[in-house]
Design a protein around this motif. Sequence first.
Motif, PDB file in Angstrom:
ATOM      1  N   MET A  93       0.717  -1.327   0.239  1.00  0.00           N
ATOM      2  CA  MET A  93       0.068   0.175   0.012  1.00  0.00           C
ATOM      3  C   MET A  93       1.026   1.218  -0.073  1.00  0.00           C
ATOM      4  O   MET A  93       0.314   2.451  -0.144  1.00  0.00           O
ATOM      5  CB  MET A  93      -0.743  -0.022   1.218  1.00  0.00           C
ATOM      6  N   ILE A  94       2.016   0.984   0.255  1.00  0.00           N
ATOM      7  CA  ILE A  94       2.904   2.334   0.639  1.00  0.00           C
ATOM      8  C   ILE A  94       4.004   2.486  -0.601  1.00  0.00           C
ATOM      9  O   ILE A  94       4.612   1.482  -0.982  1.00  0.00           O
ATOM     10  CB  ILE A  94       3.967   1.971   1.832  1.00  0.00           C
ATOM     11  N   THR A  95       3.777   3.785  -1.072  1.00  0.00           N
ATOM     12  CA  THR A  95       4.829   4.275  -2.364  1.00  0.00           C
ATOM     13  C   THR A  95       5.842   5.119  -1.890  1.00  0.00           C
ATOM     14  O   THR A  95       5.904   5.564  -0.808  1.00  0.00           O
ATOM     15  CB  THR A  95       3.930   4.634  -3.415  1.00  0.00           C
ATOM     16  N   SER A  96       6.544   5.411  -2.946  1.00  0.00           N
ATOM     17  CA  SER A  96       7.730   6.501  -2.462  1.00  0.00           C
ATOM     18  C   SER A  96       7.330   7.590  -2.375  1.00  0.00           C
ATOM     19  O   SER A  96       8.020   8.732  -2.108  1.00  0.00           O
ATOM     20  CB  SER A  96       8.559   6.293  -3.739  1.00  0.00           C
ATOM     21  N   VAL A 118      13.296  -1.982   4.573  1.00  0.00           N
ATOM     22  CA  VAL A 118      12.549  -2.119   3.154  1.00  0.00           C
ATOM     23  C   VAL A 118      11.744  -0.738   3.030  1.00  0.00           C
ATOM     24  O   VAL A 118      12.064  -0.188   1.801  1.00  0.00           O
ATOM     25  CB  VAL A 118      11.172  -2.923   3.802  1.00  0.00           C
ATOM     26  N   LEU A 119      11.452   0.095   3.995  1.00  0.00           N
ATOM     27  CA  LEU A 119      10.953   1.388   3.468  1.00  0.00           C
ATOM     28  C   LEU A 119      12.191   2.388   3.232  1.00  0.00           C
ATOM     29  O   LEU A 119      11.687   3.249   2.136  1.00  0.00           O
ATOM     30  CB  LEU A 119      10.522   2.267   5.068  1.00  0.00           C
ATOM     31  N   LYS A 120      13.457   2.260   3.490  1.00  0.00           N
ATOM     32  CA  LYS A 120      14.528   2.891   3.022  1.00  0.00           C
ATOM     33  C   LYS A 120      14.511   2.544   1.715  1.00  0.00           C
ATOM     34  O   LYS A 120      14.952   3.330   0.695  1.00  0.00           O
ATOM     35  CB  LYS A 120      15.803   2.596   3.787  1.00  0.00           C
ATOM     36  N   GLN A 125       9.977   8.431   2.893  1.00  0.00           N
ATOM     37  CA  GLN A 125      10.360   9.273   3.892  1.00  0.00           C
ATOM     38  C   GLN A 125       9.795   8.814   5.268  1.00  0.00           C
ATOM     39  O   GLN A 125       8.592   8.422   5.449  1.00  0.00           O
ATOM     40  CB  GLN A 125       9.956  10.616   3.619  1.00  0.00           C
ATOM     41  N   LEU A 126      10.530   8.782   6.481  1.00  0.00           N
ATOM     42  CA  LEU A 126      10.207   8.260   7.615  1.00  0.00           C
ATOM     43  C   LEU A 126      10.174   9.507   8.551  1.00  0.00           C
ATOM     44  O   LEU A 126      11.353  10.144   8.647  1.00  0.00           O
ATOM     45  CB  LEU A 126      11.110   7.120   8.153  1.00  0.00           C
ATOM     46  N   LYS A 139      17.541   7.014  15.453  1.00  0.00           N
ATOM     47  CA  LYS A 139      18.905   7.151  14.744  1.00  0.00           C
ATOM     48  C   LYS A 139      18.183   6.780  13.101  1.00  0.00           C
ATOM     49  O   LYS A 139      18.862   7.353  12.212  1.00  0.00           O
ATOM     50  CB  LYS A 139      19.769   6.127  15.139  1.00  0.00           C
ATOM     51  N   ALA A 140      17.411   5.917  12.887  1.00  0.00           N
ATOM     52  CA  ALA A 140      17.354   5.564  11.532  1.00  0.00           C
ATOM     53  C   ALA A 140      16.145   6.448  10.799  1.00  0.00           C
ATOM     54  O   ALA A 140      16.059   6.463   9.454  1.00  0.00           O
ATOM     55  CB  ALA A 140      16.505   4.027  11.781  1.00  0.00           C
ATOM     56  N   THR A 141      15.391   7.119  11.342  1.00  0.00           N
ATOM     57  CA  THR A 141      14.393   8.176  11.046  1.00  0.00           C
ATOM     58  C   THR A 141      14.993   9.461   9.987  1.00  0.00           C
ATOM     59  O   THR A 141      15.897   9.762  10.429  1.00  0.00           O
ATOM     60  CB  THR A 141      13.285   8.591  12.132  1.00  0.00           C
ATOM     61  N   ASP A 142      14.195   9.816   9.124  1.00  0.00           N
ATOM     62  CA  ASP A 142      14.378  11.063   8.339  1.00  0.00           C
ATOM     63  C   ASP A 142      14.114  12.371   9.447  1.00  0.00           C
ATOM     64  O   ASP A 142      14.782  13.354   9.456  1.00  0.00           O
ATOM     65  CB  ASP A 142      13.750  11.016   7.236  1.00  0.00           C
ATOM     66  N   ILE A 143      13.169  12.277  10.228  1.00  0.00           N
ATOM     67  CA  ILE A 143      12.742  13.307  11.042  1.00  0.00           C
ATOM     68  C   ILE A 143      12.448  12.757  12.393  1.00  0.00           C
ATOM     69  O   ILE A 143      11.499  11.813  12.403  1.00  0.00           O
ATOM     70  CB  ILE A 143      11.755  14.266  10.494  1.00  0.00           C
ATOM     71  N   HIS A 144      12.890  13.140  13.375  1.00  0.00           N
ATOM     72  CA  HIS A 144      12.494  12.486  14.837  1.00  0.00           C
ATOM     73  C   HIS A 144      11.803  13.568  15.461  1.00  0.00           C
ATOM     74  O   HIS A 144      12.293  14.660  15.777  1.00  0.00           O
ATOM     75  CB  HIS A 144      13.815  12.130  15.595  1.00  0.00           C
TER      76      HIS A 144
END
Length: 328
Positions: A93-96, A118-120, A125-126, A139-144
């Motif tokens: 269901m999730i796209t770029s 997988v999301l990366k 964007q996370l 640490k892995a997120t784009d924005i925390h």
Amino acid sequence: MSYLDLQPKFDFQLIGKQVIQTEREGLAELDQYINEDFTKSCEAILNCMGKVIVMGVGKSGHIGRKIAATFASTGTPSFFVHPNEASHGDLGMITSHDIVLAISNSGESDEIKKLIPVLKRKTVQLICITNQPNSSMGKATDIHLCVKVSHEACPLGLAPTASTTAILAMGDALAVALLKARGFTADDFALSHPGGALGRKLLLHVKDIMHTDNEIPRVSYNASLRDALLEITHKKLGLTVICDDSMKIEGIFTDGDLRRIFDLGIDLNNAKISDVMTYGGIRVRPYDLAVNALSIMQSHHITALLVADRDELLGVIHMHDMLRAGVV
């Protein structure tokens, strides 16, 4: 003997107030986290070409569902995906073009952590909401987005209480900030709430429920008072409009006016409607919201309004129409 029998003076109200105070303090601490990361999150979501996919496990999942629902109803397309379901096909269901908003108080939810690679790879964007910027998710997120409270309302410090309240408030802050940035209006809100009383109040216009054509009680300027009373009785709206053949409004006469003229000693059999009518009449337009027409009725203590385009009579709307439509 029950547990409560052993504590006959147990004060439920005291405990309840302590919980509210603890959660109030947690919300007061939240202000410090409305910072540049909050701005970045809003900007990223505002510029998102797809949808905001909210994820969370356990209590965070319940909060996430509510945040996704709030986003969706306030102009930010969004839905909730459970991380376990995502691992078994729902990642499709999730796209770029989408953004994933992942919620975990500790930032160490295994179900979400295993999805991050997988999301990366899908270049999604996370944004993560946790209480630990140095957690695995942080640490892995784009924005925390950090959301941290001093302590939970649960006396054991185990059940998420103050923390989930704070996360929910952060979600509301994001949704409302985005709503205002988009210039989201009440009409926009109505389009996503067509059902129930809220939808009726925001979507229903005067034209949708007004009386038109032969249903309009009306007489000419030269009509007798007797003819006007017969028209009021026949059309059952508690009034008649005085207008010419082109539907130009001259005035109005209501059953309330009838009660008042009894005190004036007027000959009811021979009087003309022009002698006793009220010139003008309070009006609304056909595309006005029905709820606004109701407000006018209530403020003027009347039960019906003329619907007009300037002086041209288009219809009549009555309080009973509001009741039947569920606006009241």
